[in-house]
Design a protein around this motif. Structure first.
Motif, short mmCIF file in Angstrom:
data_model
loop_
_atom_site.label_atom_id
_atom_site.label_comp_id
_atom_site.label_asym_id
_atom_site.label_seq_id
_atom_site.Cartn_x
_atom_site.Cartn_y
_atom_site.Cartn_z
N GLN A 72 0.82 -1.21 0.00
CA GLN A 72 0.00 0.00 0.00
C GLN A 72 0.86 1.26 0.00
OE1 GLN A 72 -2.39 -0.76 3.45
NE2 GLN A 72 -3.97 -1.85 2.32
N LYS A 101 -5.89 6.24 -3.84
CA LYS A 101 -4.62 6.81 -4.31
C LYS A 101 -4.94 7.99 -5.22
CE LYS A 101 -0.74 4.61 -4.93
NZ LYS A 101 0.39 3.75 -5.40
N TYR A 150 -8.16 1.96 -4.33
CA TYR A 150 -6.95 1.12 -4.37
C TYR A 150 -7.22 -0.22 -3.69
CZ TYR A 150 -1.93 0.09 -3.87
OH TYR A 150 -0.68 -0.47 -3.93
N ASN A 189 -1.81 -0.10 -8.42
CA ASN A 189 -3.02 -0.65 -7.84
C ASN A 189 -2.82 -2.13 -7.53
OD1 ASN A 189 -5.74 -0.72 -6.90
ND2 ASN A 189 -6.30 0.75 -8.48
N HIS A 233 -9.15 0.25 -13.86
CA HIS A 233 -7.90 0.53 -13.15
C HIS A 233 -6.72 0.56 -14.10
CE1 HIS A 233 -9.61 -0.66 -8.95
NE2 HIS A 233 -9.87 0.58 -9.28
#
Length: 464
Positions: A100, A419, A439, A106, A120
């Motif tokens: 993270q 994000k 995310y 992602n 994404h």
């Protein structure tokens, strides 16, 4: 040629990846390549015929990244000069915290949701640009959700707590905090007001805590054997009075006299007045008002020469917006029936130099956990892949923030990562528009997002 490359040994997942990316690659004439290992990728790109190929996205499964996944991702991104995606199964036993905070664009959870995966990927292909979603519906409508900030939770007493300075907080302001120490049934929050700070920490007093939550705090403190010998609670040191003028405005004379006797028994040099004893229209000079009435600002200005601090005994159930509004006028809200010990500690926190007849000390325990501060955030548009919101702060692209969809059961609050993908260069009416990517959207988050979207739609249309 531009290439979208994935490492995937599972045939079913490999087929989904290939089909999704081929849909995206049609317009850009990109090449889609799926290999079963990094070794195969290295061998293929070492061939002369691949010298002109340029990898823009490389997706790898988390299990091939080894013991230091963050370093492995940095090495791969550097080697191929590309953006990274990571695929993985949801495994609660394995921490993904490092992923993270890494360069990963992602996390793609398996089994792969084709529409979310395609969206994404599109965000990665258009870095730092506002993207219009193509495969999922974006709702353009203002809605509230919660922005969460994590602080080190270092000390706890019956009057409040101390937290680290991970983020700047406004002195005197009341904030909503979540922690399991405050749990009772479906609630686990308190409202805390920042009253002091030093180089490393903020001192926060309970601005509103339910009787049940306060009882939980007391049980927690009582259960801990090792305590601070000389805890330092400075309170609101901007209040330098050693004696204060107090007005009690409570119709129930028994409660009013109980409060008066409590203060007289504990402190000296206080002038205590009861509102019922004022027969003239003259304004009152007072430092503190203790009341069970919901004063408005105009009422306070009409009755007092200067606005006093207000300790409010309350009984009504208010929603978040209403509590936040009340806390702009009411410095501390304490739930009925009267908790004398809590009132006493609140008084000492607001006026730390008040003269005590017997010196007292707050029993304090240490804690090494994390506490979440919750602020409301207005989203302008949202989908299952991304959201747009305005904020007075200009976040940085790729910065990560935590959010939660407000729900009744706070003990099951599901935190999501966003994000930052795009930020306006200049503010409009003192706020910046941001677009953030959701995310690591695993299945439980998608289900909750869909339910939340439906509830918002029903709420907005129920009166039409």
């Amino acid at each position: 040629m531009t290439c979208l490359v994935a490492i995937e040994s599972d045939p079913k997942s490999a087929k989904i990846i290939e089909e999704c990316w081929k849909d995206l690659a049609k317009d850009s004439n990109a090449k889609v390549l799926v290999y079963d290992s990094l070794a195969t990728l290295a061998a293929e790109f070492a061939k002369p015929e691949s010298s002109a190929d340029k990898i823009v996205i490389l997706m790898v499964p988390v299990e091939i990244l080894g013991a230091d996944p963050e370093k492995a991702l940095v090495d791969l991104a550097t080697l191929y000069n590309c953006d990274m995606l990571v695929s993985l199964f949801d495994d609660p036993a394995k921490s993904i915290r490092k992923l993270q905070s890494s360069i990963t664009k992602n996390l793609i959870y398996k089994p792969i949701d084709p529409t979310i995966f395609k969206e994404h990927t599109r965000f990665v292909l258009f870095p730092a640009k506002k993207v219009k979603t193509q495969y999922v519906h974006t709702t353009v409508s203002k809605n509230k959700l919660e922005s969460l900030k994590k602080f080190n939770f270092t000390q706890l007493s019956e009057a409040g707590f101390k937290i680290g300075k991970q983020y700047p907080l406004e002195m005197g302001k009341a904030y909503k905090f979540y922690h399991h120490f405050f749990q009772h049934q479906k609630n686990q929050h308190v409202w805390g007001r920042v009253v002091n700070e030093d180089d490393t920490s903020y001192e926060v007093i309970f601005a509103q805590i339910s009787a049940a939550a306060l009882n939980s705090v007391r049980k927690k403190i009582a259960s801990v054997k090792v305590r601070f010998k000389n805890p330092s609670w400075r309170g609101l040191t901007s209040n330098t009075q050693t004696g204060i003028d107090i007005v009690i405005h409570i119709d129930d004379e028994t409660i009013a006299m109980t409060i008066q006797q409590l203060i007289e028994r504990t402190y000296s040099a206080n002038l205590i007045m009861h509102k019922k004893d004022f027969k003239t229209a003259d304004k009152i000079q007072a430092d503190l008002l203790i009341t069970d009435l919901a004063y408005e600002e105009a009422m306070l200005k009409n009755e007092f020469i200067e606005l006093p601090k207000v300790i409010r005994l309350y009984q009504e159930n208010l929603n978040r917006d209403e509590i936040e509004e009340r806390l702009t006028l009411e410095y501390i809200r304490t739930e009925k029936p009267l908790d004398k010990a809590h009132l006493n500690k609140a008084l000492k926190s607001i006026y730390p130099l008040i003269k005590e007849k017997e010196t007292s000390q707050l029993t304090t325990i240490s804690n090494e956990g994390v506490i979440s501060l919750s602020e409301q955030m207005i989203v302008e548009e949202f989908s299952e892949a991304a959201m747009g919101f305005n904020h007075s702060n200009q976040f940085k692209v790729n910065e990560m923030i935590d959010i939660a969809l407000t729900q009744e059961d706070e003990t099951d609050l599901k935190e999501m990562k966003v994000k930052i993908h795009y930020v306006d260069e200049k503010p409009s009416e003192k706020v910046y528009f941001h677009q953030g990517i959701l995310y690591g959207m695993k299945d439980e988050f998608l289900k909750q997002m869909r339910l939340w979207t439906l509830q918002m739609h029903i709420e907005k249309n129920k009166n039409k």
